[in-house]
Design a protein around this motif. Sequence first.
Motif, PDB file in Angstrom:
ATOM      1  N   SER A   1      30.472  47.937  40.286  1.00  0.00           N
ATOM      2  CA  SER A   1      30.230  48.256  41.691  1.00  0.00           C
ATOM      3  C   SER A   1      29.916  47.005  42.507  1.00  0.00           C
ATOM      4  CB  SER A   1      29.073  49.258  41.806  1.00  0.00           C
ATOM      5  OG  SER A   1      27.876  48.703  41.282  1.00  0.00           O
ATOM      6  N   ALA A   2      29.475  45.930  41.840  1.00  0.00           N
ATOM      7  CA  ALA A   2      29.216  44.684  42.550  1.00  0.00           C
ATOM      8  C   ALA A   2      30.508  44.094  43.114  1.00  0.00           C
ATOM      9  CB  ALA A   2      28.555  43.677  41.612  1.00  0.00           C
TER      10      ALA A   2
ATOM     11  N   GLY B   1      32.341  48.216  44.805  1.00  0.00           N
ATOM     12  CA  GLY B   1      31.543  49.200  45.527  1.00  0.00           C
ATOM     13  C   GLY B   1      31.728  50.563  44.891  1.00  0.00           C
ATOM     14  N   SER B   2      31.944  51.579  45.712  1.00  0.00           N
ATOM     15  CA  SER B   2      32.181  52.922  45.195  1.00  0.00           C
ATOM     16  C   SER B   2      33.666  53.270  45.283  1.00  0.00           C
ATOM     17  CB  SER B   2      31.369  53.943  45.979  1.00  0.00           C
ATOM     18  OG  SER B   2      31.696  53.881  47.370  1.00  0.00           O
ATOM     19  N   GLY B   3      34.511  52.225  45.251  1.00  0.00           N
ATOM     20  CA  GLY B   3      35.949  52.439  45.336  1.00  0.00           C
ATOM     21  C   GLY B   3      36.453  53.330  44.213  1.00  0.00           C
TER      22      GLY B   3
ATOM     23  N   LYS C   1      38.477  43.109  50.803  1.00  0.00           N
ATOM     24  CA  LYS C   1      38.279  44.065  49.706  1.00  0.00           C
ATOM     25  C   LYS C   1      39.257  43.792  48.572  1.00  0.00           C
ATOM     26  CE  LYS C   1      36.715  47.571  53.023  1.00  0.00           C
ATOM     27  NZ  LYS C   1      37.017  48.873  53.649  1.00  0.00           N
TER      28      LYS C   1
ATOM     29  N   THR D   1      30.358  35.762  44.219  1.00  0.00           N
ATOM     30  CA  THR D   1      29.909  36.873  43.376  1.00  0.00           C
ATOM     31  C   THR D   1      29.510  36.297  42.018  1.00  0.00           C
ATOM     32  OG1 THR D   1      31.396  38.445  44.440  1.00  0.00           O
ATOM     33  CG2 THR D   1      30.559  39.044  42.264  1.00  0.00           C
TER      34      THR D   1
ATOM     35  N   GLY E   1      38.763  48.596  46.016  1.00  0.00           N
ATOM     36  CA  GLY E   1      37.373  48.442  46.376  1.00  0.00           C
ATOM     37  C   GLY E   1      37.139  48.866  47.825  1.00  0.00           C
ATOM     38  N   ASN E   2      35.933  49.318  48.130  1.00  0.00           N
ATOM     39  CA  ASN E   2      35.640  49.753  49.505  1.00  0.00           C
ATOM     40  C   ASN E   2      34.574  48.907  50.172  1.00  0.00           C
ATOM     41  OD1 ASN E   2      33.411  50.611  48.132  1.00  0.00           O
ATOM     42  ND2 ASN E   2      33.422  52.717  48.940  1.00  0.00           N
ATOM     43  N   VAL E   3      34.250  47.759  49.543  1.00  0.00           N
ATOM     44  CA  VAL E   3      33.308  46.827  50.164  1.00  0.00           C
ATOM     45  C   VAL E   3      33.929  45.434  50.157  1.00  0.00           C
ATOM     46  CG1 VAL E   3      31.243  48.132  49.554  1.00  0.00           C
ATOM     47  CG2 VAL E   3      32.136  46.431  47.961  1.00  0.00           C
TER      48      VAL E   3
END
Length: 893
Positions: A750-751, A754-756, A725, A657, A649-651
């Motif tokens: 993506s929640a 992210g855009s990983g 992350k 969550t 993941g990138n966020v």
Amino acid sequence: MGISSPGIGSGIDVNTIVSKLMAVESAPLADFDKKSASYLAQVSAFGNLSSALGSFQGSLASLTSVSSFQSLISTPSDSTVMSATANSTAQPGNYRVNISQIAQAQTLASGGYKSTTAAIGVGNKTTINFALGTVSGGTFGISGSALGASLSTGGLTPGSLTLNNTVIATDGSTRSARLLADAINAKSTTTGVSAKPSATVTSANLFGASGASTYGDVDTSGGGTYALTVGGVEIAAQASGVAGGAGLTAAALDTALTSSAVTRALADANITVSGTAADGTLRFSNADGSNIAVTEVVTGSVTGGIGNSGTANVGSSSTAVGSISLVSNDGSPISVGGTNPAGAGFTAGTGGAYLGASFAADATRTSGNIVIDSTNNTLQGILDAINKGNFGVTASIVSDGSTGTGATPNHLILTSSATGVSSTMKITLAGSGGNPPDPDLVSLLGYDPAGVQNLSQKAAAADTRATVNGIAVTSSSTSISGAIAGVNISALAVGNSTLTVAKDSSALTTNVNGFVKAFNELNSQITSLGAYNADTKSGGPLLGDTTLRSLQSGVRRQLSASITGLRGTSLTNLSQIGISFQKDGTLSLDNAKLQKAINTNFNDIAGLFAAVGRGTDPDIKFVSSGSNTKAGDYALNITQLATQGTLQGNVALPAETTIDADTTWTVTLNDTTPPTLANTATISLPAGTYNPSQLATLLQSSINGVSAFANAGATVTATVGDDGKLKLQSTRYGAKSNIHLITASGTDASAVFGSGSSVDGLDVAGTIGGYMATGDGQNLTGAAGAPVEGLKLTVTGDALGNRGSFGFSQGYAYQLNALAASYLGAKGAITSRTTGLNNSVKDITKQKDAFNSRLTDIEARYRKQYTALDTSIASMNKTASFLTQQFAALSKG
């Protein structure tokens, strides 16, 4: 057709003549038979040789393994308590083992149902999630209510309370929660139940309510006296002749409670104070469960005091009595009975639940979901769905045997598939499409050790607990490994035992003797097949055979040579352990010399027989070798380390969550090219709000719970980095390691990520001895055609470049096993020779058949010729007879 009898007309014995001629013609047939018999004798001999060589190879099978020569024997003093095995890394010694608990799986049971096929609920679609984890804090047992009001004065009569069918010793002196708990704990060893008294606390409205004090000003002006005691400690007193408001008031009482003398006296009585009398919140408590008596001692005319303002106080006394909770020592249900269990604050029956506990899912354990709707909302349907899920929980239906109207004998039983405390279940239910879960299913299956527990625990998940030489160890199974290096202990029962680990010299001696015996048997067979007997001037069926001589010389050559490539040992030949050739070509064993080698070089003897690999880098391990691997010392150079497929993941994850209902993600794990259907599956995530750690646990267990992945040995780990992350990682290494995830429904991936993106794994790469090698995950294998062909090593660690050297040696048993294999099998030398001999026999058979056909023609020709001769002579004889008759007649005339 006329009848022919050769020779009758001529007197010539045609049959005899032809028979004798054919005997001469057929003489070469004996040569054919002699050659064929010779070849068949050799085929039979090679069969015997093959059998002997096969037996020899079979005896070598166990000798090619290092463990056959480095085994240790583990002997417990009490085999009913434990058993044990030791590998070559273990150290001989004596160990004390005490096993106090045996691992077991959790078992839960539902209430009773009349039918296994009747519908449960209305069939609303409900997703049921099973998670496995650990319960911490709290206890498992029964929380009692306040003890009976009469207990403080009359106690509990004998027989009032039984626990697990054991009578608790109570009597008239059992007048407090503490004393009752002491009586229960006195029987704890028998009942498996202990008691924990709750703190005794005085009534919340004894000194007031709603923030207003009910403690009236004490007035002794009428000549009386007043004293207030709590738990036998005098808190305050007022002599006679003091008007109301001038002496003891609510505020004055609070002041008295802060005096050092009163404070010390209350502390000595284990009594603590909270609140104040002035605002009506004053309460006294005793943590050990002892009763607290609050008493007003009055003489003469007094007004005021507890609950009294301006009216006469004739004295008062109230006793606060605590309650107790029962704790099951092993997490099993508690049976409560007796003549008056209510007096002890309990209801007769069997029960138990987690009290004040918390649950944490175990990320290493699988979790899974089942969906129950109108198609399977029966006890049997639920059982089938759970067992089909294969996510660590098995279901069964047990009947309690009850019958009659209203009987509900059928119970759903759930058992964790594995033992250990991390196998405790948590079962949550969620509805679909915004609807709540079916309430009847919740009543049946809802189970949270930290919350509502609609299922009854019949057996708690437990670890094996033991001490080894006084050091406490635990294991989730009955197997204890790691406590003693190289030793695996199997716990069988609670108890004590000593464990002796020693070198298994007898097994090593047996193996070495077996090697010598197997060689001598083979040598005897070879000698017999190729021998020449001077007395009878006859030889064995394979006398002078090149295959036999080659095998014999090959075996002797290998046994006579020294072992090369051995690292860190002085043993390089058989004579060093007492094995030597005799004049007759057999091997003999000097047992004294072998025992000396065992005593001084126990771990090195294996190198004389098995294939051994040892490197200078401890992170590079020998796996296996091939028949073409050459012994030697090879430099290692690693150009690329094996990696694992990851989804990073990138966020950073937020504090919480939310996963929506009906969330499903499609996961592809360790897929191939072209893709394999079984490597892709859809997982369902239970709706809820999760912190980062819980979310990682949920994802890991949900993916690992997919049966298709589990069957293929494919698993993942989910971790949250220091940067917050989330990372999913395949536990496999190499180019076949990968993980990809897409959203199917509900909360988008993506929640979480992210855009990983996903990154596939890489195989290890490098050279062995300067020769190219092929990587597969962490395994590096020497390429074909090189001396290192087939040499397989596992490369771990994090260093690139030069990784030292690796020594590989082939012991005698290993070499001879390879030699035997080259003679046996479909392409072996013996098979080749046997095939050639059988083909020669077939050729001779064809030649013999052709010769027989020619003999038939020759016989026919002979018979034709002699039959013609017979006919001619018969005709001439007939003519001669006629002429004779004619001449005789003429003579008479």
